[in-house]
Design an enzyme around this catalytic site. Structure first.
Site, short mmCIF file in Angstrom:
data_model
loop_
_atom_site.label_atom_id
_atom_site.label_comp_id
_atom_site.label_asym_id
_atom_site.label_seq_id
_atom_site.Cartn_x
_atom_site.Cartn_y
_atom_site.Cartn_z
N TRP A 323 0.85 -1.20 0.00
CA TRP A 323 0.00 0.00 0.00
C TRP A 323 0.88 1.25 0.00
O TRP A 323 0.54 2.26 -0.63
CB TRP A 323 -0.90 0.00 1.23
N HIS A 324 2.01 1.19 0.70
CA HIS A 324 2.85 2.37 0.82
C HIS A 324 3.54 2.74 -0.48
O HIS A 324 3.86 3.92 -0.68
CB HIS A 324 3.90 2.16 1.92
N GLY A 325 3.81 1.79 -1.33
CA GLY A 325 4.45 2.16 -2.58
C GLY A 325 4.77 0.97 -3.47
O GLY A 325 4.88 -0.17 -3.00
N PHE A 490 2.28 8.37 -1.50
CA PHE A 490 1.57 7.11 -1.32
C PHE A 490 0.10 7.25 -1.72
O PHE A 490 -0.61 6.28 -1.75
CB PHE A 490 1.65 6.66 0.14
#
Length: 490
Positions: A323-325, A490
């Site tokens: 999800w963060h990247g 993000f």
């Protein structure tokens, strides 16, 4: 439009003023228009991406409520899949293409795919998760559908938390848009204080720490392990002040108008365990993943006992990392946290026994040291540009901690001297002072409500505090530079 810019200051004053001057029945339209303007200040065309997800989810939820059985499930999954496809296309398509081409090259295959070099819409992961929470809660029967299209759109697009959270739930936000908020002096001043504290953390602490961290992490091979350790610790405070600063400004700007957004950070670096850390860090994301990913998965695997729980934990944090990247560094970061939490669960009985055998203060000190050290270790992968850079950093740190030709204590003077060479003595000293100041404030905050104390103090105390904060932000921060927030990527 960045919170730490003059443009936003003018925008905020105008929107807030018109909000209280506008008749209640038109306020949703004013806020929705303002949110569109706010978002279009980044990449205007991406407003269409938001509009597409809003329209699909709005009408899909209405069909979910009207339908039964299989048809209801079809509408639910249609909405979920559509929203996730939008996220995948813009955020992960190029990453997917790169990996396919790498595997094809390794297998000596002629298969190649072309990247599209898409620009990620600001805050896509945040408002995607907020949209998903609405669909899921209505499908579960925990939330009534919002039939007012404009108010539902505002729920997704509310400008204070549109691009970097907190990731709100419909139960907390939707009813607030139907409520008439009156001008309340206490809420306005409390919101402004929170905004000022958030801006201080971002512009003064985070952006000054970045001046040390960025050059080191941009070229990690050029620095020894001591400097890399220091840069990693500085980054832990940088990312906290950057992200929690945004959250405070979001909560503060909403509070001025009478809206209450959820707390997103609660002194996370005071945590004495990894699970405690995740109860304090990015609370809106950790609770979202708990409620919609971990709990359902753990429940479905309950027959597997501890192995099922560990599997659910690791998969949940892999999703958190992804999800963060779109990078393997974030995947490794998530995997490490999943493994750390799993080990914490496996050895929970031993930890409990240890807590009874040694003094409480010593036990808490050991647990805090271990937790903070582990979190900083994982930050190496979070901050590094590539896996190769992360491995170089670990190698450099290993050589510095365990030198063959000298003892560890001889490295401390070199650490301080090298740090001064990297950033200059003044910047290094300023960074240390800012971190100490933050720790002292958080320590005091654990014992008292600083905001309420300032509010209740006499004028010759709180007004100098306000003025000192404003002057420090103006002259000690990167206000005019308006540096972007870390979590915007993000």
């Amino acid at each position: 439009m960045l919170f730490n810019s003059w443009t936003f200051l003018i925008f905020f004053v105008c929107v807030t003023s018109f909000y209280f001057l506008t008749p209640f029945k038109f306020r949703w339209a004013l806020l929705l228009t303002a949110s569109c303007v706010f978002y279009m200040a980044f990449v205007p065309v991406y407003l269409l991406v938001l509009a597409a997800t809003i329209i699909v989810d709005y009408f899909a939820v209405i069909q979910i409520v009207k339908s039964e059985g299989r048809k209801k499930a079809i509408w639910f999954w249609f909405s979920i899949i559509f929203t996730c496809i939008i996220l995948f296309f813009f955020k992960y398509y190029d990453f997917f293409v790169w990996n396919v081409n790498e595997v094809a090259g390794f297998l000596h295959s002629n298969i190649t795919m072309s990247a599209m070099n898409l620009v990620l819409p600001i805050g896509l992961s945040f408002h995607t998760f907020q949209s998903l929470s609405y669909v899921i809660e209505v499908y579960r029967g925990n939330q009534k559908p919002e039939y007012h299209f404009g108010i539902y759109s505002l729920y997704v697009m509310f400008y204070p938390q549109l691009v970097a959270g907190p990731i709100e739930r419909p139960q907390n936000m939707l009813h607030q848009f139907h409520k008439k908020h009156k001008f309340r002096y206490d809420e306005v001043t409390s919101g402004l204080r929170l905004m000022a504290w958030g801006l201080f953390k971002k512009a003064v602490i985070a952006d000054n720490l970045a001046k040390f961290v960025s050059p080191v992490y941009d070229n990690p091979a050029n620095y020894d392990g001591g400097v890399l350790i220091l840069a990693t610790i500085f980054f832990s405070f940088q990312v906290f002040c950057d992200f929690s600063g945004y959250s405070d400004m979001a909560r503060g700007s909403a509070r001025v108008m009478g809206f209450k957004l959820m707390l997103n950070f609660d002194r996370p670096y005071a945590a004495t365990s990894l699970s405690d850390f995740w109860r304090r860090w990015h609370i809106s994301l950790s609770t979202w993943l708990r409620d919609y990913v971990y709990d359902p998965m753990a429940m479905s695997l309950r027959d597997r006992g501890l192995y099922g729980i560990i599997f659910a934990l690791i998969l949940t944090f892999l999703i958190s990392g992804f999800w963060h990247g779109a990078s393997w560094t974030f995947v490794v970061w998530g995997l490490l946290h999943g493994l750390g939490l799993s080990l914490e669960m496996i050895f929970s009985k031993q930890r409990k026994k240890l807590s009874k055998k040694i003094p409480k203060w010593l036990f808490n000190t050991i647990m805090w040291t271990a937790t903070f050290s582990f979190v900083n270790f994982t930050y190496i992968f979070f901050r590094a540009k590539t896996i190769d850079d992360a491995l170089i950093i670990l190698q450099q740190i290993g050589h510095w901690i365990f030198p063959i030709d000298r003892l560890l204590f001889t490295n401390i003077p070199s650490l301080l001297s090298n740090s001064n060479v990297v950033a200059g003595a003044e910047l290094f000293n300023l960074s240390v002072i800012l971190i100490i100041f933050l720790v002292l404030v958080h320590s005091l905050q654990a014992r008292m409500n600083i905001g309420e104390w300032i509010k209740g103090s006499v004028w010759w105390i709180h007004w100098p505090v306000y003025q000192a904060t404003i002057l420090t932000i103006a002259f000690g921060g990167a206000w005019l530079g308006a540096k972007s927030f870390i979590y915007f990527q993000f």
